[in-house]
Design a protein around this motif. Structure first.
Motif, PDB file in Angstrom:
ATOM      1  N   LEU A   1       2.245   3.304  -1.406  1.00 15.90           N
ATOM      2  CA  LEU A   1       1.560   2.091  -0.951  1.00 15.90           C
ATOM      3  C   LEU A   1       0.469   2.426   0.058  1.00 15.90           C
ATOM      4  O   LEU A   1      -0.664   1.916  -0.036  1.00 15.90           O
ATOM      5  CB  LEU A   1       2.574   1.128  -0.331  1.00 15.90           C
ATOM      6  CG  LEU A   1       2.002  -0.159   0.285  1.00 15.90           C
ATOM      7  CD1 LEU A   1       1.387  -1.040  -0.790  1.00 15.90           C
ATOM      8  CD2 LEU A   1       3.098  -0.911   1.046  1.00 15.90           C
ATOM      9  N   VAL A   2       0.779   3.290   1.000  1.00 21.56           N
ATOM     10  CA  VAL A   2      -0.198   3.654   2.036  1.00 21.56           C
ATOM     11  C   VAL A   2      -1.339   4.469   1.440  1.00 21.56           C
ATOM     12  O   VAL A   2      -2.523   4.143   1.621  1.00 21.56           O
ATOM     13  CB  VAL A   2       0.487   4.441   3.173  1.00 21.56           C
ATOM     14  CG1 VAL A   2      -0.553   4.943   4.174  1.00 21.56           C
ATOM     15  CG2 VAL A   2       1.500   3.545   3.889  1.00 21.56           C
ATOM     16  N   LEU A   3      -1.025   5.545   0.738  1.00 22.33           N
ATOM     17  CA  LEU A   3      -2.056   6.453   0.238  1.00 22.33           C
ATOM     18  C   LEU A   3      -2.941   5.799  -0.817  1.00 22.33           C
ATOM     19  O   LEU A   3      -4.171   5.918  -0.774  1.00 22.33           O
ATOM     20  CB  LEU A   3      -1.411   7.718  -0.321  1.00 22.33           C
ATOM     21  CG  LEU A   3      -0.676   8.595   0.685  1.00 22.33           C
ATOM     22  CD1 LEU A   3      -0.053   9.804  -0.008  1.00 22.33           C
ATOM     23  CD2 LEU A   3      -1.597   9.052   1.799  1.00 22.33           C
ATOM     24  N   LEU A   4      -2.324   5.118  -1.765  1.00 22.90           N
ATOM     25  CA  LEU A   4      -3.120   4.470  -2.810  1.00 22.90           C
ATOM     26  C   LEU A   4      -3.892   3.276  -2.258  1.00 22.90           C
ATOM     27  O   LEU A   4      -5.001   2.973  -2.726  1.00 22.90           O
ATOM     28  CB  LEU A   4      -2.218   4.028  -3.965  1.00 22.90           C
ATOM     29  CG  LEU A   4      -1.536   5.170  -4.729  1.00 22.90           C
ATOM     30  CD1 LEU A   4      -0.641   4.615  -5.830  1.00 22.90           C
ATOM     31  CD2 LEU A   4      -2.565   6.140  -5.310  1.00 22.90           C
TER      32      LEU A   4
ATOM     33  N   LEU B   1       4.460   7.718  -6.061  1.00 24.77           N
ATOM     34  CA  LEU B   1       4.781   6.501  -6.808  1.00 24.77           C
ATOM     35  C   LEU B   1       5.764   6.782  -7.935  1.00 24.77           C
ATOM     36  O   LEU B   1       6.749   6.045  -8.130  1.00 24.77           O
ATOM     37  CB  LEU B   1       3.493   5.900  -7.372  1.00 24.77           C
ATOM     38  CG  LEU B   1       3.650   4.637  -8.237  1.00 24.77           C
ATOM     39  CD1 LEU B   1       4.238   3.496  -7.420  1.00 24.77           C
ATOM     40  CD2 LEU B   1       2.309   4.240  -8.845  1.00 24.77           C
ATOM     41  N   ILE B   2       5.527   7.853  -8.680  1.00 29.80           N
ATOM     42  CA  ILE B   2       6.411   8.202  -9.796  1.00 29.80           C
ATOM     43  C   ILE B   2       7.822   8.497  -9.298  1.00 29.80           C
ATOM     44  O   ILE B   2       8.818   8.014  -9.857  1.00 29.80           O
ATOM     45  CB  ILE B   2       5.846   9.396 -10.569  1.00 29.80           C
ATOM     46  CG1 ILE B   2       4.535   9.006 -11.258  1.00 29.80           C
ATOM     47  CG2 ILE B   2       6.850   9.911 -11.602  1.00 29.80           C
ATOM     48  CD1 ILE B   2       3.780  10.176 -11.854  1.00 29.80           C
ATOM     49  N   SER B   3       7.922   9.291  -8.225  1.00 35.23           N
ATOM     50  CA  SER B   3       9.244   9.617  -7.694  1.00 35.23           C
ATOM     51  C   SER B   3       9.933   8.375  -7.141  1.00 35.23           C
ATOM     52  O   SER B   3      11.144   8.193  -7.314  1.00 35.23           O
ATOM     53  CB  SER B   3       9.127  10.686  -6.600  1.00 35.23           C
ATOM     54  OG  SER B   3       8.381  10.208  -5.495  1.00 35.23           O
ATOM     55  N   GLY B   4       9.176   7.512  -6.480  1.00 36.16           N
ATOM     56  CA  GLY B   4       9.756   6.290  -5.941  1.00 36.16           C
ATOM     57  C   GLY B   4      10.281   5.367  -7.024  1.00 36.16           C
ATOM     58  O   GLY B   4      11.362   4.779  -6.892  1.00 36.16           O
ATOM     59  N   LEU B   5       9.538   5.229  -8.111  1.00 35.66           N
ATOM     60  CA  LEU B   5       9.985   4.394  -9.220  1.00 35.66           C
ATOM     61  C   LEU B   5      11.244   4.976  -9.861  1.00 35.66           C
ATOM     62  O   LEU B   5      12.151   4.230 -10.262  1.00 35.66           O
ATOM     63  CB  LEU B   5       8.870   4.259 -10.258  1.00 35.66           C
ATOM     64  CG  LEU B   5       7.662   3.416  -9.837  1.00 35.66           C
ATOM     65  CD1 LEU B   5       6.561   3.488 -10.900  1.00 35.66           C
ATOM     66  CD2 LEU B   5       8.067   1.963  -9.582  1.00 35.66           C
ATOM     67  N   GLY B   6      11.300   6.299  -9.962  1.00 31.72           N
ATOM     68  CA  GLY B   6      12.500   6.932 -10.499  1.00 31.72           C
ATOM     69  C   GLY B   6      13.713   6.674  -9.620  1.00 31.72           C
ATOM     70  O   GLY B   6      14.806   6.374 -10.106  1.00 31.72           O
TER      71      GLY B   6
END
Length: 281
Positions: A36-39, A181-186
């Protein structure tokens, strides 16, 4: 920049302990909040977004996204099952991986003083985290899995730093953000409803401040100096992280841990002093 980032990252494991969450719940919050912060910063402040997206979908960009996904995933899961010091010992191999990757990918020579420092640092960390209170090796299945996870995190971090140094056109905000993001969604997919079980403010500080600022700074610093140098400074977290956890969560370090930590700090100080004198000549 790398030193400040490592210092900022040092209390991260303490906030992970304070959250009292399992590995996948921590992964979900840390990954999604960091993304959220980086993107968000990428969207707000990057003008050439299409060019950045094209670069991110190239071979190097996708590799960096993958390595970021791996290191964020395995770090959260490893800390959830093993002592913090053991995981950080594995992460401490980052400079060794960076020196190897830098030599083969960037053809960067590794100075003798760097290898000497790496040896001294690894010796200190080995004393710190692999010796039990009675002076004997303290190994178990969780410890071995935590060390293996930390080793893999160290390798993926090193490869990230080396590739970002090679591909200066990659947007750090975008590729690191997408990996997070990918790791967080996983993590969210596996954690399910348990994602809210724990202390949310602690994991929020980790995901909104400590991780995005430190990861961006470390990655950005790798474009101005060898990845092995950035990785050496990252070892400050290996020493300071367990001390923060001791002070805030009661995981007391052994005498061997304190001795090993002193060796690491002294080795890093000597290396930095040597590098500053060399550049001043």
């Amino acid at each position: 920049m790398a030193a400040c980032a490592a210092l900022l990252l040092s209390p991260d494991t303490l906030f992970m302990r304070w959250s009292e969450m399992d590995g996948f719940a921590m992964l979900a919050w840390r990954g999604l909040l960091t993304a959220l912060v980086l993107l968000g910063v990428f969207v707000l402040f990057t003008r050439e977004r299409r060019a950045a997206l094209r670069a991110a979908t190239g071979a190097v960009g996708l590799t960096v996204i993958a390595t970021q996904t791996v290191n964020t995933t395995l770090f959260s899961l490893s800390v959830s099952i093993a002592p913090v010091s053991v995981v950080l010992f594995g992460v401490a191999t980052t400079p060794i991986w960076a020196a190897v990757f830098g030599r083969f990918i960037l053809h960067e020579p590794t100075r003798k003083t760097t290898w000497i420092t790496i040896f001294a640092v690894m010796t200190g960390i080995g004393i710190a985290v692999l010796t039990g209170p009675d002076g004997r090796p303290a190994l178990s299945a969780p410890v071995m899995l935590g060390a293996l996870g930390g080793l893999t995190v160290g390798a993926s971090l090193a490869l990230t730093f080396v590739l970002l140094r090679r591909a200066s056109g990659l947007s750090i905000l975008l590729v690191v953000g997408l990996g997070s993001l990918i790791s967080g969604l996983g993590g969210l997919l596996v954690a399910g409803d348990t994602v809210f079980d724990g202390t949310l403010w602690a994991i929020a500080i980790s995901g909104l401040v400590l991780l995005p600022v430190s990861f961006f700074s470390l990655s950005f610093a790798s474009r101005y100096t060898n990845a092995s140098n950035v990785s050496l400074l990252l070892l400050l977290e290996t020493v300071l992280g367990p001390l923060f956890v001791w002070a805030g969560a009661g995981e007391a370090p052994t005498g061997a841990m304190l001795i090993g930590g002193a060796i690491v700090v002294a080795s890093l100080a000597a290396y930095l002093l040597s590098e500053s004198r060399r550049r001043a000549m």
